[in-house]
Enzyme design. Structure first.
Site, PDB file in Angstrom:
ATOM      1  CG  ASP A  40     -21.708  59.594  76.499  1.00 19.99           C
ATOM      2  OD1 ASP A  40     -21.106  59.463  77.426  1.00 19.99           O
ATOM      3  OD2 ASP A  40     -21.510  60.283  75.287  1.00 19.99           O
ATOM      4  CG  ASP A  76     -20.711  52.688  83.876  1.00 16.99           C
ATOM      5  OD1 ASP A  76     -19.559  52.490  83.309  1.00 16.99           O
ATOM      6  OD2 ASP A  76     -20.265  53.025  85.133  1.00 16.99           O
ATOM      7  CB  VAL A  77     -18.708  50.762  78.403  1.00 19.35           C
ATOM      8  CG1 VAL A  77     -19.511  51.473  77.439  1.00 19.35           C
ATOM      9  CG2 VAL A  77     -17.784  51.681  78.808  1.00 19.35           C
ATOM     10  CE1 TYR A 170      -6.710  57.858  76.420  1.00 22.55           C
ATOM     11  CE2 TYR A 170      -4.488  57.595  75.104  1.00 22.55           C
ATOM     12  CZ  TYR A 170      -5.900  57.828  75.324  1.00 22.55           C
ATOM     13  OH  TYR A 170      -6.723  58.228  74.070  1.00 22.55           O
ATOM     14  CE  LYS A 174      -7.914  55.099  74.243  1.00 26.50           C
ATOM     15  NZ  LYS A 174      -9.382  54.791  73.784  1.00 26.50           N
ATOM     16  CB  THR A 205     -11.969  66.233  70.967  1.00 32.21           C
ATOM     17  OG1 THR A 205     -11.250  65.996  72.174  1.00 32.21           O
ATOM     18  CG2 THR A 205     -11.803  65.495  69.704  1.00 32.21           C
TER      19      THR A 205
END
Length: 277
Positions: A40, A76-77, A170, A174, A205
């Protein structure tokens, strides 16, 4: 649980947050007896003036709560060097990488496209499109070097199949995840590496309920209370309920299972029928 195979090494990005899809995915693989690397962004959370980012729990706490054979790595991706280090540490600790689940994500800039800020557009693409690319590319390199296949699974969205109002950034991110999945599946099939995406629908969530999140933003745009918006949204789902993180985790476990060895290049809906495309 008892099993008749060697434990796999599973890397899950975006896996620390309680109640999130990544945490549920990590828990599901651990329940299968696998070894899990939970990654994460740690304490380096992005901030945004109109969006409350629910902080990821301390990774050490996540490891203690999950139990089992867990390695936690802050990453951090969007940072190529950190992604390489994540996989270096996974291999150094567990010896290999068998499954990667790209779950790091966010939803910033839920606004009409004519009002969408360039910075918000960039953050969506950086975290979910670029982040998925960097982690998938590094996973593919390690799996090819191992020479015995592997599984790459990325969390896309129903908004990655059908563009929706106020979700331009977003959705674009995706859609990119789905396209990347198909391209990589075409390239890596001969290596025994399957590459698939999961397209969750409305999954209940904590991130949906934060300030600036889906519930507040879309109820406000519709001129309704959040409770009324939730009720109306649920009526759009044939299954009659919102999804759970465990629903998504079950799909990830399936795609990593022997039963899915001939499944690749797919974008699997987990939407209760909200998306059928």
């Amino acid at each position: 649980m008892a099993q008749d195979r060697e434990p796999r090494v599973v890397v899950v990005t975006g896996g620390a947050r309680r109640g999130g899809m990544g945490r549920a995915i990590a828990e599901a693989f651990l329940a299968q007896g696998d070894r899990v690397v939970v990654s994460d962004i740690g304490s380096a959370l992005r901030t945004h003036p109109d969006y409350e980012v629910a902080p990821a729990e301390d990774l050490a706490d996540a490891a203690a709560e999950l139990g089992g054979e867990v390695l936690t790595v802050a990453c951090d991706v969007t940072d190529e060097a950190q992604v390489v280090e994540l996989f270096d540490r996974a291999v150094a600790h567990f010896g290999r990488v068998d499954v990667v689940v790209n779950c790091a994500g966010l939803a910033i800039g839920l606004t009409p496209v004519v009002e969408l800020a360039l910075d918000d557009w960039k953050v969506n693409l950086e975290v979910m499109a670029t982040g998925t690319f960097l982690c998938s590319r590094e996973a593919a390199r390690r799996m090819r070097a191992q020479g015995d296949g592997g599984r790459i699974i990325s969390i896309a969205s129903q908004a990655g199949k059908t563009g929706q109002p106020y979700l331009a950034a977003y959705s674009a991110a995706k859609f990119a995840v789905v396209g990347l999945t198909q391209s990589m599946a075409s390239e890596l099939g001969a290596d025994g590496i399957t590459v698939n995406a999961i397209c969750p629908g409305t999954i209940d969530t904590p991130l949906l309920a934060v300030r600036g999140g889906v519930y507040q933003t879309f109820s406000g745009l519709a001129g309704r209370t959040e409770d009324d918006y939730r009720r109306r949204l649920m009526r759009q789902i044939p299954a009659g309920r919102f999804g759970t993180p465990e629903d998504v985790a079950a799909a990830a476990v399936y795609l990593a299972s022997p039963g899915a060895s001939f499944v690749t290049g797919e974008a699997l809906n987990v939407t209760g029928g909200q998306e059928m495309h």
